[in-house]
Design an enzyme around this catalytic site. Structure first.
Site, short mmCIF file in Angstrom:
data_model
loop_
_atom_site.label_atom_id
_atom_site.label_comp_id
_atom_site.label_asym_id
_atom_site.label_seq_id
_atom_site.Cartn_x
_atom_site.Cartn_y
_atom_site.Cartn_z
N ASN A 7 0.12 -1.45 0.18
CA ASN A 7 0.05 -0.09 0.03
C ASN A 7 1.15 1.14 -0.03
OD1 ASN A 7 -2.77 1.12 0.20
ND2 ASN A 7 -3.43 0.09 1.80
N CYS A 8 0.31 2.05 -0.30
CA CYS A 8 0.57 4.00 -0.39
C CYS A 8 2.07 3.99 0.60
CB CYS A 8 -0.53 4.61 -0.56
SG CYS A 8 0.43 6.43 0.08
#
Lengths: 84, 195
Positions: A16-17
Site C-alpha cells: 500500500n501507499c
C-alpha cells in the site's frame, strides 16, 4: 498496452501507499532511456499516485494505465517510459 | 522640439561616463548570469520535517511523506526530537503504542480507555489493521527512507535527555545534530513541516 513491450516489470502487489511510488522511482532509475517500465499494483491509490509522480518527474512519461481483475482481485497496471 | 536640438545625442555624453555605465552593465550581466547558474544548479528541491511524536499513528506521516518526497527527487531531512526519537530507536520503534485516551476515534469512551491494558489492546487492533491493509511497518518505512536517500536525524539533546546511546538507532541514522542544523536546513528548504 498493445504496441509496446515493457523492458522491466515491477511487482508491487500487496503493498500500500507509499510503497508503489517509491519502488516505481527505484525501478525507473534502473531502466535505460526509451525503455518502458511496467508496474503491477493492487493499491487503487497507485492510479493517481503514479500518474502524479510521472507528471512531476523529469524524463518520465505515463504511457498507459490499465485496470483488470486477476485471481479475484483488482490489479492496476501502469506503464511509464523513460524519455531521457 | 526646436531645430537647435543636436542631431546626435551622443555628442553630449562624456566618454568617461559611458565607460562607467558600460562597466556597470557588464558587472550586472555577470551577476545575473551567476544567479541563473546558481538557480539552475540548485535544481533539487528540499523538504524538512520535524518529527516530535512517538505514538504508532504519528510515526507514519513523517516517514510516508519523507520517502514519497524522495521519490519525487527532493532532498529530504527528517529531524527527530523528543518522542519523535522513538521512531528511530531500533528496539522501541517496533513497540510503538497508540494512546486510547483523548482520542475520539477510538471505539471506547475515555473512562474505559484509561483502564490498564487498554493502550496495548487498541495498539494490537491497529497493528492487525495495518497488516490487513498491506500498509508497511515503521521499520520498513525507515529502511525505505534511508535507501531513498532521506536523511534521518536524531536530536542529540534528546538522545542525552532520554539516556539513549548512538548505537540504539537504526544504521544510517545521523546523530550529533542539534536545533541549529535543523534550523539551517529549514531556512534552505522549500517545504518545512512540524509533525
Amino acid at each position: 498496452m498493445s504496441t509496446e513491450t515493457a523492458a522491466e516489470t515491477l511487482d508491487v502487489t500487496g503493498q500500500n501507499c507509499p510503497m508503489p511510488v517509491i519502488k516505481t522511482k527505484g525501478a525507473f532509475d534502473g531502466i535505460a532511456a526509451g525503455e518502458v517500465l511496467e508496474v503491477v499494483a493492487t493499491d487503487s491509490g497507485s492510479v493517481s499516485d503514479i500518474a502524479g509522480w510521472a507528471e512531476s518527474t523529469d524524463g518520465a512519461e505515463l504511457v498507459d494505465q490499465e485496470e483488470a481483475t486477476e485471481g479475484g482481485r483488482d490489479v492496476y497496471k501502469h506503464y511509464v517510459r523513460k524519455t531521457e | 522640439m526646436s531645430a537647435d536640438t543636436p542631431a546626435s545625442p551622443d555628442d553630449d555624453l562624456d566618454p568617461e561616463a559611458v565607460a562607467d555605465l558600460q562597466a556597470r552593465i557588464d558587472a550586472l550581466e555577470t551577476e545575473v548570469s551567476d544567479l541563473r547558474t546558481e538557480v539552475d544548479d540548485g535544481g533539487s528541491q528540499k523538504m524538512v520535517i520535524i518529527a516530535t511524536k512517538g505514538t504508532l499513528d504519528m510515526a507514519y506521516p513523517p516517514l510516508i511523506l519523507a520517502s514519497t518526497a524522495a521519490a519525487f527527487g527532493y532532498d529530504v531531512t527528517v529531524f527527530h526530537t523528543f518522542w519523535g526519537l522513538e521512531i528511530l530507536h531500533e528496539e522501541n520503534s517496533k513497540n510503538l503504542q497508540l494512546s486510547s485516551v483523548g482520542n475520539p476515534n477510538m471505539p471506547v469512551p475515555n473512562a474505559i480507555a484509561a483502564l490498564p491494558g487498554m493502550d496495548r489492546m487498541t495498539t494490537r487492533m491497529m497493528r492487525t489493521k495495518i497488516e490487513d491493509n498491506d500498509v508497511a511497518s515503521v521499520e520498513e518505512l525507515i529502511e525505505t527512507s534511508i535507501a531513498s536517500g532521506v536523511e534521518l536525524q536524531a536530536c542529540q539533546m534528546t538522545i542525552d535527555l532520554l539516556g539513549y546511546d548512538e548505537d540504539d538507532f537504526y544504521d544510517g541514522v545521523t546523530t550529533g545534530v542539534g536545533a541549529a542544523s535543523a534550523f539551517q536546513d529549514m531556512v534552505d528548504a522549500d517545504i518545512q513541516l512540524l509533525v
